[in-house]
Design a protein around this motif. Structure first.
Motif, PDB file in Angstrom:
ATOM      1  N   SER A  78      28.943  44.646  29.562  1.00  9.11           N
ATOM      2  CA  SER A  78      30.062  45.417  30.139  1.00  9.11           C
ATOM      3  C   SER A  78      29.817  45.883  31.575  1.00  9.11           C
ATOM      4  CB  SER A  78      30.416  46.655  29.310  1.00  9.11           C
ATOM      5  OG  SER A  78      30.557  46.286  27.973  1.00  9.11           O
ATOM      6  N   ARG A 106      35.506  31.210  31.424  1.00  9.99           N
ATOM      7  CA  ARG A 106      35.001  32.116  30.378  1.00  9.99           C
ATOM      8  C   ARG A 106      35.588  31.794  29.000  1.00  9.99           C
ATOM      9  NH1 ARG A 106      32.705  37.147  32.471  1.00  9.99           N
ATOM     10  NH2 ARG A 106      31.377  36.336  34.089  1.00  9.99           N
ATOM     11  N   GLN A 107      35.853  30.492  28.775  1.00  8.30           N
ATOM     12  CA  GLN A 107      36.435  30.108  27.483  1.00  8.30           C
ATOM     13  C   GLN A 107      35.411  30.252  26.357  1.00  8.30           C
ATOM     14  OE1 GLN A 107      37.776  26.093  28.231  1.00  8.30           O
ATOM     15  NE2 GLN A 107      35.732  25.207  28.212  1.00  8.30           N
ATOM     16  N   ALA A 108      34.125  30.151  26.719  1.00  8.91           N
ATOM     17  CA  ALA A 108      33.068  30.283  25.712  1.00  8.91           C
ATOM     18  C   ALA A 108      32.497  31.678  25.825  1.00  8.91           C
ATOM     19  CB  ALA A 108      31.989  29.242  25.964  1.00  8.91           C
ATOM     20  N   ASP A 147      25.030  31.023  33.711  1.00  7.47           N
ATOM     21  CA  ASP A 147      25.548  32.131  34.513  1.00  7.47           C
ATOM     22  C   ASP A 147      25.210  31.897  35.976  1.00  7.47           C
ATOM     23  OD1 ASP A 147      26.782  34.977  34.015  1.00  7.47           O
ATOM     24  OD2 ASP A 147      25.357  35.169  35.657  1.00  7.47           O
ATOM     25  N   TYR A 154      31.423  32.798  18.822  1.00 12.13           N
ATOM     26  CA  TYR A 154      30.469  33.201  19.869  1.00 12.13           C
ATOM     27  C   TYR A 154      29.870  34.564  19.526  1.00 12.13           C
ATOM     28  CZ  TYR A 154      28.593  34.853  24.320  1.00 12.13           C
ATOM     29  OH  TYR A 154      27.778  35.377  25.285  1.00 12.13           O
ATOM     30  N   HIS A 198      41.602  33.949  36.457  1.00  9.38           N
ATOM     31  CA  HIS A 198      40.223  34.431  36.389  1.00  9.38           C
ATOM     32  C   HIS A 198      39.800  34.245  34.933  1.00  9.38           C
ATOM     33  CE1 HIS A 198      37.277  37.519  38.441  1.00  9.38           C
ATOM     34  NE2 HIS A 198      36.646  36.492  37.929  1.00  9.38           N
ATOM     35  N   VAL A 215      32.724  24.007  29.974  1.00  6.78           N
ATOM     36  CA  VAL A 215      31.966  24.522  31.110  1.00  6.78           C
ATOM     37  C   VAL A 215      30.592  24.893  30.582  1.00  6.78           C
ATOM     38  CG1 VAL A 215      33.108  26.775  30.821  1.00  6.78           C
ATOM     39  CG2 VAL A 215      31.870  26.299  32.925  1.00  6.78           C
ATOM     40  N   ARG A 228      33.232  36.146  24.581  1.00  9.14           N
ATOM     41  CA  ARG A 228      33.488  37.136  23.539  1.00  9.14           C
ATOM     42  C   ARG A 228      34.842  37.030  22.860  1.00  9.14           C
ATOM     43  NH1 ARG A 228      30.531  41.664  27.007  1.00  9.14           N
ATOM     44  NH2 ARG A 228      32.013  40.763  28.443  1.00  9.14           N
ATOM     45  N   SER A 265      33.758  34.466  43.561  1.00  9.95           N
ATOM     46  CA  SER A 265      34.638  35.461  42.957  1.00  9.95           C
ATOM     47  C   SER A 265      35.021  36.587  43.901  1.00  9.95           C
ATOM     48  CB  SER A 265      33.976  36.047  41.713  1.00  9.95           C
ATOM     49  OG  SER A 265      33.545  34.997  40.881  1.00  9.95           O
ATOM     50  N   ARG A 317      26.048  35.904  19.157  1.00 12.17           N
ATOM     51  CA  ARG A 317      25.535  36.996  19.988  1.00 12.17           C
ATOM     52  C   ARG A 317      24.923  38.124  19.169  1.00 12.17           C
ATOM     53  NH1 ARG A 317      24.211  39.400  23.121  1.00 12.17           N
ATOM     54  NH2 ARG A 317      25.543  40.350  24.671  1.00 12.17           N
TER      55      ARG A 317
HETATM   56  O1  CP3 Z   1      33.191  29.669  29.566  1.00 14.12           O
HETATM   57  C1  CP3 Z   1      32.578  30.062  30.571  1.00 14.12           C
HETATM   58  O2  CP3 Z   1      33.174  30.135  31.653  1.00 14.12           O
HETATM   59  C2  CP3 Z   1      31.133  30.391  30.385  1.00 14.12           C
HETATM   60  C3  CP3 Z   1      30.208  30.271  31.509  1.00 14.12           C
HETATM   61  C4  CP3 Z   1      30.136  31.415  32.498  1.00 14.12           C
HETATM   62  C5  CP3 Z   1      29.518  32.677  32.270  1.00 14.12           C
HETATM   63  N1  CP3 Z   1      29.427  33.332  33.454  1.00 14.12           N
HETATM   64  C6  CP3 Z   1      29.006  33.167  30.989  1.00 14.12           C
HETATM   65  C7  CP3 Z   1      28.883  34.622  30.772  1.00 14.12           C
HETATM   66  C8  CP3 Z   1      30.511  31.382  33.830  1.00 14.12           C
HETATM   67  C9  CP3 Z   1      31.284  30.292  34.541  1.00 14.12           C
HETATM   68  C10 CP3 Z   1      30.050  32.583  34.432  1.00 14.12           C
HETATM   69  C11 CP3 Z   1      30.173  32.852  35.866  1.00 14.12           C
HETATM   70  C12 CP3 Z   1      29.940  34.206  36.357  1.00 14.12           C
HETATM   71  N2  CP3 Z   1      28.999  35.105  35.981  1.00 14.12           N
HETATM   72  C13 CP3 Z   1      30.673  34.774  37.419  1.00 14.12           C
HETATM   73  C14 CP3 Z   1      31.735  34.072  38.199  1.00 14.12           C
HETATM   74  C15 CP3 Z   1      33.024  34.044  37.482  1.00 14.12           C
HETATM   75  C16 CP3 Z   1      33.777  35.305  37.532  1.00 14.12           C
HETATM   76  O3  CP3 Z   1      34.015  35.895  36.470  1.00 14.12           O
HETATM   77  O4  CP3 Z   1      34.216  35.671  38.639  1.00 14.12           O
HETATM   78  C17 CP3 Z   1      30.191  36.075  37.629  1.00 14.12           C
HETATM   79  C18 CP3 Z   1      30.713  37.071  38.636  1.00 14.12           C
HETATM   80  C19 CP3 Z   1      29.105  36.263  36.722  1.00 14.12           C
HETATM   81  C20 CP3 Z   1      28.217  37.451  36.590  1.00 14.12           C
HETATM   82  C21 CP3 Z   1      28.375  38.024  35.235  1.00 14.12           C
HETATM   83  N3  CP3 Z   1      27.703  37.567  34.128  1.00 14.12           N
HETATM   84  C22 CP3 Z   1      29.274  39.040  34.809  1.00 14.12           C
HETATM   85  C23 CP3 Z   1      30.215  39.807  35.707  1.00 14.12           C
HETATM   86  C24 CP3 Z   1      29.124  39.168  33.414  1.00 14.12           C
HETATM   87  C25 CP3 Z   1      29.933  40.025  32.460  1.00 14.12           C
HETATM   88  C26 CP3 Z   1      29.221  41.237  31.998  1.00 14.12           C
HETATM   89  C27 CP3 Z   1      29.977  41.883  30.821  1.00 14.12           C
HETATM   90  O5  CP3 Z   1      29.384  42.024  29.760  1.00 14.12           O
HETATM   91  O6  CP3 Z   1      31.163  42.195  31.005  1.00 14.12           O
HETATM   92  C28 CP3 Z   1      28.134  38.244  33.019  1.00 14.12           C
HETATM   93  C29 CP3 Z   1      27.686  37.973  31.637  1.00 14.12           C
HETATM   94  C30 CP3 Z   1      28.298  36.752  31.024  1.00 14.12           C
HETATM   95  N4  CP3 Z   1      28.280  35.518  31.611  1.00 14.12           N
HETATM   96  C31 CP3 Z   1      28.928  36.667  29.749  1.00 14.12           C
HETATM   97  C32 CP3 Z   1      29.276  35.322  29.585  1.00 14.12           C
HETATM   98  C33 CP3 Z   1      29.903  34.704  28.369  1.00 14.12           C
HETATM   99  C34 CP3 Z   1      29.090  37.807  28.745  1.00 14.12           C
HETATM  100  C35 CP3 Z   1      27.763  37.954  28.060  1.00 14.12           C
HETATM  101  C36 CP3 Z   1      27.808  38.533  26.684  1.00 14.12           C
HETATM  102  O7  CP3 Z   1      28.029  37.794  25.695  1.00 14.12           O
HETATM  103  O8  CP3 Z   1      27.582  39.743  26.563  1.00 14.12           O
END
Ligand code: CP3
Length: 346
Positions: A92, A26-28, A75, A35, A320, A71, A30, A207, A39
């Motif tokens: 969220s 999740r380096q890329a 998603d 970023y 994580h 990465v 919020r 996860s 958004r």
């Molecule tokens: O740098 C990175 O790692 C970016 C790539 C990435 C995202 N999702 C982008 C994302 C990766 C590797 C994921 C994987 C992912 N997605 C997982 C497995 C990793 C983990 O955390 O265990 C899971 C469970 C998801 C499902 C998912 N998608 C969740 C739980 C969320 C968060 C919702 C929130 O707003 O809290 C997302 C959305 C998401 N995926 C965001 C990002 C950057 C946030 C979106 C935004 O900008 O609002």
């Protein structure tokens, strides 16, 4: 100085290099103001499904933080777009499935098509990012592991312990196995296509695997995981990630991933013992440590590095994803600290 891609790939081959490679799940996201600015103009799925924007976000952390791997900005839910599953990702909250999959009819109706037809934008983004990164950083492709994708499909949303999923496994293992076999096929195609497009490694995000006991995991999940991993390994190194799953690590290692990414609950040295020799280990700083003042963060990071003890085959990461409130300056200092720790050696 060694370039990021070489340093990262050396670690995946258990070869020494000038420094420990580092990137952050999740380096890329919020935590980066750059970023958040994007958004404001685009929805999350719009960013992830528009190749030029996805390439931009994928490469951002390499340019801003100095990490050794990018990465792909995508998603774990994206393969569902080709399976005929209606979902959204709510801020969220996370993924929400309109109609959770719990019946034989629904499982039979899931479509298994070609990855290129289902998510063409993703492979375009991978080709674009691969070209833009050059040798500055490795490119990590990813997907969910079959269990974690099934978690969202069956439960319908995130959960603390996924009761509907565990109930389905115990009450109708035949149906559960049909679901997992289907998801594994979709994921194998999706990840193989990421390899063909230029990903250097793929990470399987499992996860939520930690919600299962070891016997249930071994009987109803590990065979599918093993089949998937063995299909991918001839193409590229496979990393397996999960959280709260120290009790599963030996079982996971037996499915044959090249590397395992562990969370902060398990000391890294112990993870090495459980995963066995011949595997690289990624991890495992507590993401919450990044929120602490620098001296405390530095102490925690040095403790992780000390556990790794300069073994080749350590990739520094968090246990994580980066928490949204993290300060990018702290992440930058962390990258410098890891790179300054010194070479890995045999
Ligand atoms: O740098 C990175 O790692 C970016 C790539 C990435 C995202 N999702 C982008 C994302 C990766 C590797 C994921 C994987 C992912 N997605 C997982 C497995 C990793 C983990 O955390 O265990 C899971 C469970 C998801 C499902 C998912 N998608 C969740 C739980 C969320 C968060 C919702 C929130 O707003 O809290 C997302 C959305 C998401 N995926 C965001 C990002 C950057 C946030 C979106 C935004 O900008 O609002």
């Amino acid at each position: 100085m060694t370039e990021g891609a070489a340093r990262f790939l050396a670690a995946t081959q258990l070869q020494p290099s000038d420094a420990t490679p580092v990137w952050f799940m999740r380096q890329a996201g919020r935590s980066l103001p750059e970023y958040r600015a994007l958004r404001e103009r685009y929805g999350f799925l719009e960013l992830a499904t528009t190749p030029d924007l996805s390439v931009e976000v994928t490469c951002m952390p390499v340019e801003l933080l100095g990490v050794d791997a990018a990465v792909v900005f995508a998603d774990i839910m994206l393969p569902l777009q080709g399976m005929g599953v209606d979902f959204e990702i709510r801020e969220s909250v996370g993924p929400l499935i309109a109609d959770p999959i719990r019946s034989a009819r629904q499982i039979d109706e899931l479509r298994v098509g070609t990855a290129e037809e289902a998510t063409p934008y993703l492979f375009a983004a991978i080709r674009g990012a691969r070209e833009r990164l050059g040798r500055s950083a490795a490119l990590v492709g990813f997907g969910a592991a079959p269990f974690t994708l099934a978690c969202y499909l069956v439960e319908g949303r995130g959960s603390r312990d996924f009761p509907h999923v565990r109930a389905l496994i115990h009450s109708d293992p035949g149906l559960w196995n049909r679901l997992l076999a289907k998801l594994s096929e979709v994921l194998a195609r999706y990840l193989a296509a990421q390899s063909a497009a230029g990903a250097d490694v793929v990470q399987l995000f499992d996860s939520w695997a930690g919600v299962l006991d070891r016997d249930t995991f071994a009987a109803h999940v590990a065979p599918h995981l093993q089949a998937l991993i063995q299909r991918l390994r001839p193409m590229l190194p496979v990393v397996y990630f999960s959280t709260g799953s120290g009790h599963l690590l030996e079982t996971v290692a037996a499915t044959g991933p090249d590397g395992v990414s562990v969370d902060w609950r398990l000391p890294l040295g112990q993870a090495w013992e459980l995963a066995g020799p011949g595997r690289f280990i990624q991890g495992n700083l507590d993401p919450a440590a990044v929120l602490a003042p620098w001296p405390a963060l530095e102490t925690s990071a040095r403790a992780v590095l000390a556990q790794a003890a300069h073994r080749p085959g350590h990739i520094f990461n968090l246990g994580h994803g980066v928490l949204p409130d993290s300060d990018p300056d702290q992440l930058r200092r962390l990258v410098e600290l890891v790179h300054g720790w010194g070479p890995s050696r045999l």
